[in-house]
Design a protein around this motif. Sequence first.
Motif, PDB file in Angstrom:
ATOM      1  N   GLU A 114     -35.529  -9.394 -64.507  1.00  0.00           N
ATOM      2  CA  GLU A 114     -34.794 -10.586 -64.075  1.00  0.00           C
ATOM      3  C   GLU A 114     -34.018 -10.340 -62.791  1.00  0.00           C
ATOM      4  O   GLU A 114     -34.065 -11.167 -61.870  1.00  0.00           O
ATOM      5  N   VAL A 115     -33.315  -9.218 -62.700  1.00  0.00           N
ATOM      6  CA  VAL A 115     -32.473  -8.980 -61.521  1.00  0.00           C
ATOM      7  C   VAL A 115     -33.302  -8.586 -60.303  1.00  0.00           C
ATOM      8  O   VAL A 115     -32.785  -8.536 -59.178  1.00  0.00           O
ATOM      9  N   SER A 116     -34.616  -8.300 -60.506  1.00  0.00           N
ATOM     10  CA  SER A 116     -35.480  -7.899 -59.395  1.00  0.00           C
ATOM     11  C   SER A 116     -36.413  -9.023 -58.944  1.00  0.00           C
ATOM     12  O   SER A 116     -37.131  -8.862 -57.952  1.00  0.00           O
ATOM     13  N   ASP A 117     -36.404 -10.132 -59.638  1.00  0.00           N
ATOM     14  CA  ASP A 117     -37.304 -11.249 -59.356  1.00  0.00           C
ATOM     15  C   ASP A 117     -36.604 -12.261 -58.457  1.00  0.00           C
ATOM     16  O   ASP A 117     -35.636 -12.914 -58.884  1.00  0.00           O
ATOM     17  N   PRO A 118     -37.055 -12.431 -57.206  1.00  0.00           N
ATOM     18  CA  PRO A 118     -36.382 -13.371 -56.292  1.00  0.00           C
ATOM     19  C   PRO A 118     -36.343 -14.800 -56.808  1.00  0.00           C
ATOM     20  O   PRO A 118     -35.482 -15.583 -56.391  1.00  0.00           O
TER      21      PRO A 118
ATOM     22  N   LEU B   9     -31.129  -4.576 -52.494  1.00  0.00           N
ATOM     23  CA  LEU B   9     -32.416  -5.077 -52.973  1.00  0.00           C
ATOM     24  C   LEU B   9     -32.804  -4.514 -54.335  1.00  0.00           C
ATOM     25  O   LEU B   9     -33.471  -5.177 -55.116  1.00  0.00           O
ATOM     26  N   GLY B  10     -32.426  -3.280 -54.615  1.00  0.00           N
ATOM     27  CA  GLY B  10     -32.784  -2.686 -55.896  1.00  0.00           C
ATOM     28  C   GLY B  10     -34.286  -2.476 -56.013  1.00  0.00           C
ATOM     29  O   GLY B  10     -34.971  -2.147 -55.037  1.00  0.00           O
ATOM     30  N   PHE B  11     -34.834  -2.664 -57.209  1.00  0.00           N
ATOM     31  CA  PHE B  11     -36.255  -2.473 -57.459  1.00  0.00           C
ATOM     32  C   PHE B  11     -37.041  -3.467 -56.608  1.00  0.00           C
ATOM     33  O   PHE B  11     -36.915  -4.680 -56.766  1.00  0.00           O
ATOM     34  N   LEU B  12     -37.884  -2.969 -55.712  1.00  0.00           N
ATOM     35  CA  LEU B  12     -38.471  -3.780 -54.655  1.00  0.00           C
ATOM     36  C   LEU B  12     -39.729  -4.533 -55.041  1.00  0.00           C
ATOM     37  O   LEU B  12     -40.031  -5.592 -54.477  1.00  0.00           O
ATOM     38  N   ASN B  13     -40.520  -4.011 -55.961  1.00  0.00           N
ATOM     39  CA  ASN B  13     -41.888  -4.489 -56.106  1.00  0.00           C
ATOM     40  C   ASN B  13     -42.034  -5.975 -56.438  1.00  0.00           C
ATOM     41  O   ASN B  13     -42.893  -6.654 -55.854  1.00  0.00           O
ATOM     42  N   PRO B  14     -41.229  -6.535 -57.348  1.00  0.00           N
ATOM     43  CA  PRO B  14     -41.379  -7.986 -57.588  1.00  0.00           C
ATOM     44  C   PRO B  14     -41.157  -8.818 -56.323  1.00  0.00           C
ATOM     45  O   PRO B  14     -41.813  -9.854 -56.141  1.00  0.00           O
ATOM     46  N   PHE B  15     -40.252  -8.381 -55.456  1.00  0.00           N
ATOM     47  CA  PHE B  15     -40.033  -9.060 -54.182  1.00  0.00           C
ATOM     48  C   PHE B  15     -41.226  -8.862 -53.247  1.00  0.00           C
ATOM     49  O   PHE B  15     -41.727  -9.807 -52.627  1.00  0.00           O
ATOM     50  N   LEU B  16     -41.727  -7.620 -53.147  1.00  0.00           N
ATOM     51  CA  LEU B  16     -42.807  -7.318 -52.215  1.00  0.00           C
ATOM     52  C   LEU B  16     -44.078  -8.089 -52.543  1.00  0.00           C
ATOM     53  O   LEU B  16     -44.792  -8.541 -51.640  1.00  0.00           O
ATOM     54  N   TYR B  17     -44.386  -8.227 -53.829  1.00  0.00           N
ATOM     55  CA  TYR B  17     -45.629  -8.880 -54.228  1.00  0.00           C
ATOM     56  C   TYR B  17     -45.530 -10.400 -54.243  1.00  0.00           C
ATOM     57  O   TYR B  17     -46.517 -11.078 -54.548  1.00  0.00           O
ATOM     58  N   THR B  18     -44.356 -10.946 -53.917  1.00  0.00           N
ATOM     59  CA  THR B  18     -44.198 -12.410 -53.842  1.00  0.00           C
ATOM     60  C   THR B  18     -43.739 -12.781 -52.435  1.00  0.00           C
ATOM     61  O   THR B  18     -44.548 -12.840 -51.518  1.00  0.00           O
ATOM     62  N   GLN B  19     -42.460 -12.996 -52.235  1.00  0.00           N
ATOM     63  CA  GLN B  19     -41.955 -13.393 -50.922  1.00  0.00           C
ATOM     64  C   GLN B  19     -42.183 -12.317 -49.864  1.00  0.00           C
ATOM     65  O   GLN B  19     -42.532 -12.603 -48.719  1.00  0.00           O
ATOM     66  N   GLY B  20     -41.988 -11.062 -50.251  1.00  0.00           N
ATOM     67  CA  GLY B  20     -41.990  -9.972 -49.281  1.00  0.00           C
ATOM     68  C   GLY B  20     -43.307  -9.750 -48.576  1.00  0.00           C
ATOM     69  O   GLY B  20     -43.330  -9.198 -47.463  1.00  0.00           O
TER      70      GLY B  20
END
Length: 610
Positions: A78-82, A555-566
């Motif tokens: 939850e805290v890593s999902d933009p 940013l913390g755990f990056l992957n959920p951000f990278l695979y969506t907005q990032g």
Amino acid sequence: MLNIPFASLAVVLYLYASLARAAPNPAAFSASLNIVKESINPPRGWVQGPPAPEHHTIKLSIALPQPRFGELEAHLQEVSDPAHARYGQHLSKADVDALVTPHQDSLDSVDDWLAQHGLGDEDMVRSDGMDWVTIRVTIGTAEKMLDTKYHIWIHEESGDVVVRTLSYSLPESVHEHVELVQPTTMFARFKPEMASLHYFPSVPDALEPITDSIAAVLGQQVPSSTTAVSPTCNSIITLECLQDLYGTKGYTPQAADKNALGITGYLEQFANLQDLKQFYAQQLPQAVNTSFTFVPVAGGENSQNLSEAGIEANLDTQYGLGLSFPTPGTFWSTAGRPPFNATLTTPTDSNEPYNTWLDFVLNQTNLPQTISTSYGDEEQSVPLSYAIRACSSFAQLGARGVSVIFSSGDGGVGDGDTDPATTTCKTIDGQNKTTFLPFFPASCPYVTAVGGTVNVAPEVGVFFSGGGFSNYFGRPAYQDSAVGTYLANLGQTYAGLFNASGRAYPDVSAQSMNFSIVSGGRNGLVSGTSAAAPTFAAIVSLLNDVRLASNRSPLGFLNPFLYTQGVQGLTDILTGNNPGCGTEGFNSSQGWDPVTGLGTPKFEVLKSLV
């Protein structure tokens, strides 16, 4: 024939001379010591020597179950999902400790078991979350506790000598209350991922300052434009090459009082301050009088003798700290080599430095927001129980707002060998089947794995870039779309050589060839995904600066951000492949691929996204 260095050979001879002792008395073992906790086949590259001396001291780390880890994992997602309302609302250390604390019956059962072997509270060191207990005992006691037999094991290639066993058991009364005990079956070496350093021939004396000719060479590599990248960066990578290529030139960090970048060091890899100063004098003059905070872990050192300068440690600090300057940096040096010292009458055991570092950082209240590590090993060399537990530790760091970055490895899909007749990509499960060899910790779904590129116009996936699919960890939901598309296009190519449902890596990539560093007072070039990891980590640290300067969380755990907005802020790498295991490996392609991941960073776009 084994190629064992003289010092290691002396140790082995000493150990053989120490074997005049009685074997552990089977009657001393409890009758309930009959449930095998873990059993492995002999690891590739290691040769069993004689039984370990009974008086040898070993430090055992005992992992207790974390019954609420599922809750921690849900918080992390939850805290890593933009897209989630809780994005960026990371947990405190106290919150995380509470979520990994074992049930009281586990604590009591383990305490009772240890008490049966004469160990009390004063003999135990507990983690803040109470999920680890560390004790120091003799081999004789450890063998009785674990119903096992320790031996000396010698690594054929390096001559490293360790004390390990192939299996161990636990009493029925404690079996469900212990997840693992190490060192037992852990043979992974977690070596640095880098190629050898190639020195510039124009610097004849290691202690001389840089010559005019080398200064001219370096000067040619520095692009004159903030928007274009000089073609000479195809030959030598400098800080300015990376700043121009990834768009960080001109950005001045604003939150240096809140932000920090951490770099790990193991295996006597020392970061030399004189080398750092010389590197800064050549490439970042405004940083010449700056350094980093050195933090020893378990007695780790950072020798400043130029002859002991670590190529890996210098590469990581010079580029990680240089690209993120003036963001403060922390360099951890964790003690730990193969456990025997031939100069000592009674050898001591420093065990696995990797687990030692994890235990240390998780017990700290304040941590750098970004941590870069360029060490790892074949996933199959790591016991599954250890890999799962280490991966859960990275999840804890992510839940606390730390971005954990790892290099993806330097063997392509395994050993880098394209010849099926000579490949060493074999399983160690007794079947000796040819298989791709995933790399750990890059294969952990809670870290961001960084592959490698080469050339600048355009970037290409470098041949040694580690990438593939985990045999231990399933594919996380954040990868389903991107990886699913790649697999659909791949079809049946390499079917049976990899686990198509496994966690796929790398996630991203960065330059990894011909980085100009200073080591031992001399200029040289070094290559490897070891260079890509601190490069990407430094850019993440700058992005954290952007957020912290705006009073936002890291940013913390990056992957959920990278695979969506990032993904909008990444340059897709379309060419290159990573050969190994008797094949040409995977190909880079449109979208995510197992050579370069989602691509390389575009700082200005990422800056706008975060």
